[in-house]
Design an enzyme around this catalytic site. Structure first.
Site, PDB file in Angstrom:
ATOM      1  N   CYS A 127      55.327  29.249  45.964  1.00  0.00           N
ATOM      2  CA  CYS A 127      54.846  28.046  45.265  1.00  0.00           C
ATOM      3  C   CYS A 127      55.993  27.140  44.823  1.00  0.00           C
ATOM      4  CB  CYS A 127      54.010  28.436  44.057  1.00  0.00           C
ATOM      5  SG  CYS A 127      52.534  29.363  44.480  1.00  0.00           S
ATOM      6  N   HIS A 263      53.859  22.270  39.111  1.00  0.00           N
ATOM      7  CA  HIS A 263      53.103  23.049  40.100  1.00  0.00           C
ATOM      8  C   HIS A 263      51.692  23.257  39.576  1.00  0.00           C
ATOM      9  CE1 HIS A 263      51.711  26.110  42.705  1.00  0.00           C
ATOM     10  NE2 HIS A 263      51.926  27.118  41.881  1.00  0.00           N
ATOM     11  N   ASN A 294      45.170  25.948  43.607  1.00  0.00           N
ATOM     12  CA  ASN A 294      46.620  26.137  43.719  1.00  0.00           C
ATOM     13  C   ASN A 294      46.969  26.196  45.207  1.00  0.00           C
ATOM     14  OD1 ASN A 294      49.169  27.292  43.995  1.00  0.00           O
ATOM     15  ND2 ASN A 294      48.934  28.681  42.263  1.00  0.00           N
TER      16      ASN A 294
HETATM   17  N1  COA Z   1      35.682  36.018  36.603  1.00  0.00           N
HETATM   18  C1  COA Z   1      35.137  36.405  35.445  1.00  0.00           C
HETATM   19  N2  COA Z   1      35.750  37.227  34.563  1.00  0.00           N
HETATM   20  C2  COA Z   1      36.978  37.657  34.902  1.00  0.00           C
HETATM   21  C3  COA Z   1      37.607  37.293  36.101  1.00  0.00           C
HETATM   22  C4  COA Z   1      36.915  36.444  36.971  1.00  0.00           C
HETATM   23  N3  COA Z   1      37.447  36.008  38.144  1.00  0.00           N
HETATM   24  N4  COA Z   1      38.816  37.859  36.152  1.00  0.00           N
HETATM   25  C5  COA Z   1      38.971  38.566  35.028  1.00  0.00           C
HETATM   26  N5  COA Z   1      37.845  38.442  34.260  1.00  0.00           N
HETATM   27  C6  COA Z   1      37.590  39.020  32.944  1.00  0.00           C
HETATM   28  C7  COA Z   1      38.322  40.322  32.743  1.00  0.00           C
HETATM   29  O1  COA Z   1      37.522  41.400  33.166  1.00  0.00           O
HETATM   30  C8  COA Z   1      38.533  40.320  31.249  1.00  0.00           C
HETATM   31  O2  COA Z   1      37.326  40.705  30.626  1.00  0.00           O
HETATM   32  P1  COA Z   1      37.347  41.567  29.233  1.00  0.00           P
HETATM   33  O3  COA Z   1      38.034  40.675  28.227  1.00  0.00           O
HETATM   34  O4  COA Z   1      35.905  41.789  28.956  1.00  0.00           O
HETATM   35  O5  COA Z   1      38.136  42.794  29.549  1.00  0.00           O
HETATM   36  C9  COA Z   1      38.754  38.844  30.913  1.00  0.00           C
HETATM   37  O6  COA Z   1      38.145  38.104  31.978  1.00  0.00           O
HETATM   38  C10 COA Z   1      40.205  38.459  30.799  1.00  0.00           C
HETATM   39  O7  COA Z   1      40.911  38.957  31.931  1.00  0.00           O
HETATM   40  P2  COA Z   1      42.394  38.551  32.239  1.00  0.00           P
HETATM   41  O8  COA Z   1      42.812  39.148  33.543  1.00  0.00           O
HETATM   42  O9  COA Z   1      43.220  38.838  31.018  1.00  0.00           O
HETATM   43  O10 COA Z   1      42.210  36.973  32.427  1.00  0.00           O
HETATM   44  P3  COA Z   1      43.217  35.812  32.093  1.00  0.00           P
HETATM   45  O11 COA Z   1      42.834  35.110  30.856  1.00  0.00           O
HETATM   46  O12 COA Z   1      44.644  36.261  32.239  1.00  0.00           O
HETATM   47  O13 COA Z   1      42.899  34.795  33.280  1.00  0.00           O
HETATM   48  C11 COA Z   1      43.882  34.138  35.346  1.00  0.00           C
HETATM   49  C12 COA Z   1      43.077  35.213  34.628  1.00  0.00           C
HETATM   50  C13 COA Z   1      44.131  34.624  36.758  1.00  0.00           C
HETATM   51  C14 COA Z   1      43.091  32.843  35.346  1.00  0.00           C
HETATM   52  C15 COA Z   1      45.223  33.907  34.593  1.00  0.00           C
HETATM   53  O14 COA Z   1      45.862  35.122  34.355  1.00  0.00           O
HETATM   54  C16 COA Z   1      46.168  33.022  35.326  1.00  0.00           C
HETATM   55  O15 COA Z   1      45.861  31.864  35.607  1.00  0.00           O
HETATM   56  N6  COA Z   1      47.367  33.518  35.608  1.00  0.00           N
HETATM   57  C17 COA Z   1      48.398  32.716  36.270  1.00  0.00           C
HETATM   58  C18 COA Z   1      48.006  32.541  37.674  1.00  0.00           C
HETATM   59  C19 COA Z   1      48.907  31.626  38.368  1.00  0.00           C
HETATM   60  O16 COA Z   1      49.212  30.582  37.885  1.00  0.00           O
HETATM   61  N7  COA Z   1      49.336  32.029  39.545  1.00  0.00           N
HETATM   62  C20 COA Z   1      50.087  31.250  40.393  1.00  0.00           C
HETATM   63  C21 COA Z   1      51.490  31.186  40.006  1.00  0.00           C
HETATM   64  S1  COA Z   1      52.267  30.486  41.347  1.00  0.00           S
END
Ligand code: COA
Length: 338
Positions: A127, A263, A294
């Site tokens: 990225c 980004h 993304n």
């Molecule tokens: N849909 C619904 N619920 C989801 C889910 C989905 N796709 N993925 C995870 N959950 C749930 C989990 O089970 C968890 O539930 P709980 O609280 O009951 O245990 C809750 O949502 C939080 O999970 P978590 O993995 O901590 O989510 P998050 O707040 O970290 O969000 C992302 C997930 C992926 C959106 C976030 O981590 C993110 O954007 N990370 C950076 C990604 C990025 O920018 N990548 C590219 C870099 S180049």
């Protein structure tokens, strides 16, 4: 035999400054709304929008290859710059989803565009690739290795995404963005601030190597895996500091900035960075992620192209760009928009 004392080696002579002369984009035809991805990951449109800001992404069809998308974006960038393909001396393509390890995507793209055997090579910084390639282009023009460099950021991550993986299936999309970099009479690309945090090398990665795939009795495609929360924390906190360093090195204060193009990883990361840098209200912020997802190496040039096309940014504006991702690699610079 050493050169005799009266002679020294001749070296290339470049120009004092370089600038972005034109921008182009290719967005795949097929728009994929959240409603199409939620069932396979037990999610909802509301959750995806709230956690990432994404409403739609685009997934490329079979004929929308890395090469095809790049050529379309490049033609638009060349037209915007008013530069003929024959004037391009070097083509640099940032990508991690060109499915041929050799030859490079760049050599096919350079040929298809009709360059006169321009130097051509790919770089892999995921990225963060576009801002790395832009830094190289700036240095090449200034050092005299090339007069016009075509920089392409392109990825087709839909081919590397497990549609059932809750952490990645809704995030990634496909596309290509390109810029032409050439000589400038005034400073228009600031110093790059870049690096890589190898201690966190594994946070975003291909789940298995091609060697592992071949050793498998029932081979399946390698997918991307991501430790989302850790990436989120790293990007939200560390990347704001890197962006601030790019401003400082360019001698630009936050209130002198017109545009911020981070980004397009997650709308919440963008918001956290803007807050942490205390960007003033007047700074327009790229939010292409809502419609594009993304798009990895394509995300910064695609976001730039949309802002120019929709009148959110204008020629001559001062923009801060930052890209970051797997590696964990990052690069940021301040530019004057074409
Ligand atoms: N849909 C619904 N619920 C989801 C889910 C989905 N796709 N993925 C995870 N959950 C749930 C989990 O089970 C968890 O539930 P709980 O609280 O009951 O245990 C809750 O949502 C939080 O999970 P978590 O993995 O901590 O989510 P998050 O707040 O970290 O969000 C992302 C997930 C992926 C959106 C976030 O981590 C993110 O954007 N990370 C950076 C990604 C990025 O920018 N990548 C590219 C870099 S180049």
């Amino acid at each position: 035999m050493p050169l005799d004392g009266s002679r020294t080696l001749q070296v290339a002579e470049g120009t004092s400054y370089a600038r972005i002369l034109g921008v182009g984009a290719y967005r795949p035809r097929r728009i994929v709304p959240n409603s199409e991805v939620v069932d396979a990951i037990d999610s909802s449109d509301e959750w995806i929008q709230q956690r990432s800001g994404i409403r739609n992404r685009r997934w490329a069809a079979d004929d929308e290859t890395v090469e095809m998308m790049s050529v379309e974006a490049s033609r638009a960038a060349l037209a915007h710059a008013g530069i003929d393909a024959r004037q391009v001396d070097c083509v640099v393509v940032a990508t991690v989803s060109h499915m041929l390890n050799l030859p490079s995507a760049a050599s096919a793209i350079a040929h298809e565009l009709g360059t006169e055997q321009a130097a051509a090579f790919d770089i892999a910084a995921a990225c963060a690739g576009f801002c790395h390639a832009l830094a190289l282009a700036n240095d090449m023009v200034r050092a005299g290795s090339a007069r016009h460099v075509l920089v392409v950021g392109v990825d087709k991550l839909s081919t590397m995404t497990d549609r059932t993986d809750r952490g990645t299936a809704f995030i990634f999309g496909d596309g290509a963005g390109a810029v032409v970099v050439g000589p400038s009479e005034t400073p228009a690309i600031g110093p790059v601030v870049w690096g890589s945090d190898g201690e966190q090398y594994d946070l975003i990665r291909q789940d298995k190597s091609w060697t592992d795939v071949l050793a498998d009795d029932d081979p399946t495609y390698p997918f991307m895996t991501m430790q989302g929360s850790a990436v989120f924390r790293w990007a939200s906190f560390t990347m704001a500091k890197t962006a601030q360093q790019a401003l400082d090195r360019a001698g630009v204060k936050a209130d002198e900035l017109d545009v911020f193009i981070p980004h397009q990883a997650n709308m919440r990361i963008t918001n956290a960075m803007a807050r942490s840098m205390k960007l003033p209200e007047h700074v327009r912020i790229a939010r292409d992620i809502a419609e594009q997802g993304n798009t990895s190496a394509a995300s910064v040039p695609l976001a730039l192209e949309r802002m120019l096309a929709e009148g959110e940014a204008a020629s001559g504006d001062v923009a801060l760009m930052i890209a970051f991702g797997a590696g964990l690699a990052y690069a940021a610079q301040v530019v004057v928009l074409p």
